[in-house]
Design a protein around this motif. Structure first.
Motif, PDB file in Angstrom:
ATOM      1  N   MET A   1       0.824  -1.194   0.000  1.00  0.00           N
ATOM      2  CA  MET A   1       0.000   0.000   0.000  1.00  0.00           C
ATOM      3  C   MET A   1       0.868   1.258   0.000  1.00  0.00           C
ATOM      4  O   MET A   1       0.567   2.192  -0.718  1.00  0.00           O
ATOM      5  CB  MET A   1      -0.910  -0.054   1.234  1.00  0.00           C
ATOM      6  N   LEU A   2       1.905   1.265   0.818  1.00  0.00           N
ATOM      7  CA  LEU A   2       2.797   2.406   0.879  1.00  0.00           C
ATOM      8  C   LEU A   2       3.508   2.618  -0.452  1.00  0.00           C
ATOM      9  O   LEU A   2       3.693   3.745  -0.896  1.00  0.00           O
ATOM     10  CB  LEU A   2       3.803   2.205   2.020  1.00  0.00           C
ATOM     11  N   ARG A   3       3.864   1.519  -1.089  1.00  0.00           N
ATOM     12  CA  ARG A   3       4.546   1.599  -2.379  1.00  0.00           C
ATOM     13  C   ARG A   3       3.644   2.243  -3.442  1.00  0.00           C
ATOM     14  O   ARG A   3       4.092   3.070  -4.231  1.00  0.00           O
ATOM     15  CB  ARG A   3       4.966   0.196  -2.818  1.00  0.00           C
ATOM     16  N   GLU A   4       2.361   1.904  -3.479  1.00  0.00           N
ATOM     17  CA  GLU A   4       1.430   2.477  -4.450  1.00  0.00           C
ATOM     18  C   GLU A   4       1.245   3.981  -4.227  1.00  0.00           C
ATOM     19  O   GLU A   4       1.183   4.763  -5.170  1.00  0.00           O
ATOM     20  CB  GLU A   4       0.068   1.767  -4.386  1.00  0.00           C
ATOM     21  N   VAL A   5       1.157   4.389  -2.977  1.00  0.00           N
ATOM     22  CA  VAL A   5       1.019   5.818  -2.653  1.00  0.00           C
ATOM     23  C   VAL A   5       2.279   6.567  -3.073  1.00  0.00           C
ATOM     24  O   VAL A   5       2.211   7.668  -3.646  1.00  0.00           O
ATOM     25  CB  VAL A   5       0.729   6.006  -1.143  1.00  0.00           C
ATOM     26  N   LEU A   6       3.424   5.971  -2.819  1.00  0.00           N
ATOM     27  CA  LEU A   6       4.688   6.603  -3.205  1.00  0.00           C
ATOM     28  C   LEU A   6       4.806   6.732  -4.721  1.00  0.00           C
ATOM     29  O   LEU A   6       5.184   7.788  -5.231  1.00  0.00           O
ATOM     30  CB  LEU A   6       5.867   5.803  -2.627  1.00  0.00           C
ATOM     31  N   VAL A   7       4.457   5.697  -5.468  1.00  0.00           N
ATOM     32  CA  VAL A   7       4.511   5.734  -6.938  1.00  0.00           C
ATOM     33  C   VAL A   7       3.533   6.785  -7.468  1.00  0.00           C
ATOM     34  O   VAL A   7       3.861   7.568  -8.358  1.00  0.00           O
ATOM     35  CB  VAL A   7       4.227   4.334  -7.533  1.00  0.00           C
ATOM     36  N   ALA A   8       2.330   6.824  -6.935  1.00  0.00           N
ATOM     37  CA  ALA A   8       1.340   7.811  -7.374  1.00  0.00           C
ATOM     38  C   ALA A   8       1.824   9.235  -7.076  1.00  0.00           C
ATOM     39  O   ALA A   8       1.657  10.151  -7.897  1.00  0.00           O
ATOM     40  CB  ALA A   8       0.000   7.550  -6.692  1.00  0.00           C
TER      41      ALA A   8
END
Length: 148
Positions: A1-8
């Motif tokens: 989840m943290l990775r998706e927020v960071l990529v976005a």
């Protein structure tokens, strides 16, 4: 989840940089920062690397299409296909090339009628000197006049 927020977040930041940075870096139009010189009020004079330039105009009276003007240019060089291009300064109305013809005094002249706006009788025009498509003379001020 943290990775998706960071990529976005990175994608949004890159898009913001691509959209806003060029706008911030773009300098305003140089012509908008230049002072004006009214060619009807008197001669506009300046010096370039080639020598002295003088541009002036005078109204000749009412013609069939409106007020006629005579434009006189004295230049230290003889440009090929010497043109005075009229561009609307107070409102964009297109570009109108006016060919300049050599006179017997070593200058160039043109007679023209400035187009008029159907929404009002006053229009400020800018005169850009060109040799074909290339600007010439590099005046330190915008050469303008009011057609009434």
């Amino acid at each position: 989840m943290l990775r998706e927020v960071l990529v976005a977040s990175v994608i949004v930041a890159v898009l913001a940089v691509l959209v806003f940075v060029p706008r911030w870096l773009r300098s305003p139009e140089p012509a908008a920062q230049m002072p004006t010189c009214d060619v009807l009020a008197g001669p506009c004079r300046w010096h370039s690397d080639q020598g002295e330039w003088v541009v002036e105009a005078e109204p000749l009276g009412e013609g069939d299409q409106g007020t006629e003007f005579r434009l006189q240019v004295r230049a230290p060089v003889a440009p090929e296909r010497f043109l005075a291009v009229l561009r609307g300064e107070s409102m964009y109305m297109g570009e109108y090339p006016v060919p300049l013809m050599p006179d017997d005094k070593g200058g160039w002249n043109a007679r023209f009628t400035a187009p008029f706006c159907t929404t009002g009788s006053e229009m400020q025009w800018r005169i850009d000197l060109q040799s074909g498509q290339r600007p010439v003379g590099a005046p330190p001020a915008r050469l303008t006049f009011w057609a009434r």
